[in-house]
Design an enzyme around this catalytic site. Sequence first.
Site, PDB file in Angstrom:
ATOM      1  N   GLU A  92      46.891 -11.269  15.503  1.00  0.00           N
ATOM      2  CA  GLU A  92      45.819 -10.659  14.726  1.00  0.00           C
ATOM      3  C   GLU A  92      46.457 -10.032  13.492  1.00  0.00           C
ATOM      4  O   GLU A  92      47.251  -9.104  13.586  1.00  0.00           O
ATOM      5  CB  GLU A  92      45.079  -9.602  15.542  1.00  0.00           C
ATOM      6  CG  GLU A  92      43.832  -9.075  14.846  1.00  0.00           C
ATOM      7  CD  GLU A  92      43.027  -8.162  15.753  1.00  0.00           C
ATOM      8  OE1 GLU A  92      41.854  -8.480  16.001  1.00  0.00           O
ATOM      9  OE2 GLU A  92      43.584  -7.152  16.216  1.00  0.00           O
ATOM     10  N   ALA A  95      44.645  -9.118  10.447  1.00  0.00           N
ATOM     11  CA  ALA A  95      43.824  -8.148   9.732  1.00  0.00           C
ATOM     12  C   ALA A  95      44.132  -6.736  10.224  1.00  0.00           C
ATOM     13  O   ALA A  95      44.333  -6.507  11.421  1.00  0.00           O
ATOM     14  CB  ALA A  95      42.344  -8.451   9.926  1.00  0.00           C
ATOM     15  N   SER A 140      47.966   0.652   8.132  1.00  0.00           N
ATOM     16  CA  SER A 140      48.795  -0.488   8.498  1.00  0.00           C
ATOM     17  C   SER A 140      48.330  -1.018   9.835  1.00  0.00           C
ATOM     18  O   SER A 140      47.583  -0.346  10.559  1.00  0.00           O
ATOM     19  CB  SER A 140      50.283  -0.096   8.575  1.00  0.00           C
ATOM     20  OG  SER A 140      50.469   0.938   9.531  1.00  0.00           O
ATOM     21  N   LYS A 141      48.772  -2.221  10.189  1.00  0.00           N
ATOM     22  CA  LYS A 141      48.286  -2.864  11.405  1.00  0.00           C
ATOM     23  C   LYS A 141      48.730  -2.109  12.663  1.00  0.00           C
ATOM     24  O   LYS A 141      47.952  -1.895  13.576  1.00  0.00           O
ATOM     25  CB  LYS A 141      48.774  -4.319  11.460  1.00  0.00           C
ATOM     26  CG  LYS A 141      48.290  -5.089  12.686  1.00  0.00           C
ATOM     27  CD  LYS A 141      46.781  -5.162  12.728  1.00  0.00           C
ATOM     28  CE  LYS A 141      46.258  -5.891  13.942  1.00  0.00           C
ATOM     29  NZ  LYS A 141      44.787  -5.788  14.056  1.00  0.00           N
ATOM     30  N   VAL A 142      49.990  -1.754  12.712  1.00  0.00           N
ATOM     31  CA  VAL A 142      50.526  -1.081  13.903  1.00  0.00           C
ATOM     32  C   VAL A 142      50.805   0.377  13.572  1.00  0.00           C
ATOM     33  O   VAL A 142      51.521   0.682  12.610  1.00  0.00           O
ATOM     34  CB  VAL A 142      51.822  -1.760  14.400  1.00  0.00           C
ATOM     35  CG1 VAL A 142      52.407  -0.996  15.589  1.00  0.00           C
ATOM     36  CG2 VAL A 142      51.555  -3.214  14.776  1.00  0.00           C
TER      37      VAL A 142
END
Length: 345
Positions: A144, A146, A339-341
């Site tokens: 993933e 996005a 951010s993603k993580v």
Amino acid sequence: MNDPLMLQEARETPQVVAQQLERNQDAVRRVAQAIRERQPAFGVTVARGSSDHACTVLKYALETRLGLSVASAHPSVYTLYGAAPRLGNALVVAVSQSGASPDVVETVRMARDQGALTVALVNVQDSDLGRAAEFVLPLQAGEERAVAATKSFLASLTAFLPVLADLTADQELQRALETLPQALTRTLALEGEARDRAEPYRYAESLIALGRGLHYGVAQEAALKLKETSGIHAEAYSAAEFSHGPKRLISEGVPLLAFTSRDAAGESARAAYQSLLKEGADLLALGTGAGPDAGRTLLVPATGHPLTDPVSAALAFYLFAAHLSLGRGLNPDAPPLLSKVTKTR
């Protein structure tokens, strides 16, 4: 111009749910058998962000189907304050896309060391969280990219449902899970209508998301996504709790996004929404249940069971949210400062 990743990944959800159901069968049986044998006295969920909203839905599912009281853990109690709650006789379910946040991982590890039955619902199986938990139910969502989670959140809503179907011998739920990919495909066909419904909110500065019971967690997720992708100051309330003070805001013109349902909470929520309309609320209803005003309702395909209906409602909302962001001239894949993580302790 290509569609944003948020939309592309949301459209993958039917396939994700189908492969999750197929690939997780052995893991589901192991978790169900462990619950039968160990008979946990209560449940605890551990998560952050969107994953924590999935846990709100899971809380209602566990409490209504198993009679298991469920609380949400606050990881800082252990990671910052150094206190270890007594979880030895608990079912501890952690939910995470990345499985990387230290506070979630450390809390699960602490619970397992005490003897708790620990289950991780995680997309990255080879992660710290996947290794910390005794059992893993993979989300099977694939990569993933996005920043705004869609398919991983929806996979989090479904991952534990086969365990409940097994424990309760609920054939209706099992059938609903097997046909859920088709129901979600029908939901995706509403994208044009979702775009049209989003258009009037292009200039909204604030919005309140309402839900009741199983759909309250979907309302929480909606409020977060509106913040992330459109910069709207959005908050979520239980449709019952909203009358205890926050209702004052409708006199200031704050619009409402009201999630409907066809379950035991559906009629109560609909009555509350009808009352709000009479009091002058700007209200858009979204869900599998009838709204108080058909002309202001995005009606979503029912999925055959109360526990799977939140999945189609959340998917329809993601279509709404992505197009709202685009309509505001924004890129839902590039929210400022995010951010993603995210790793917290």
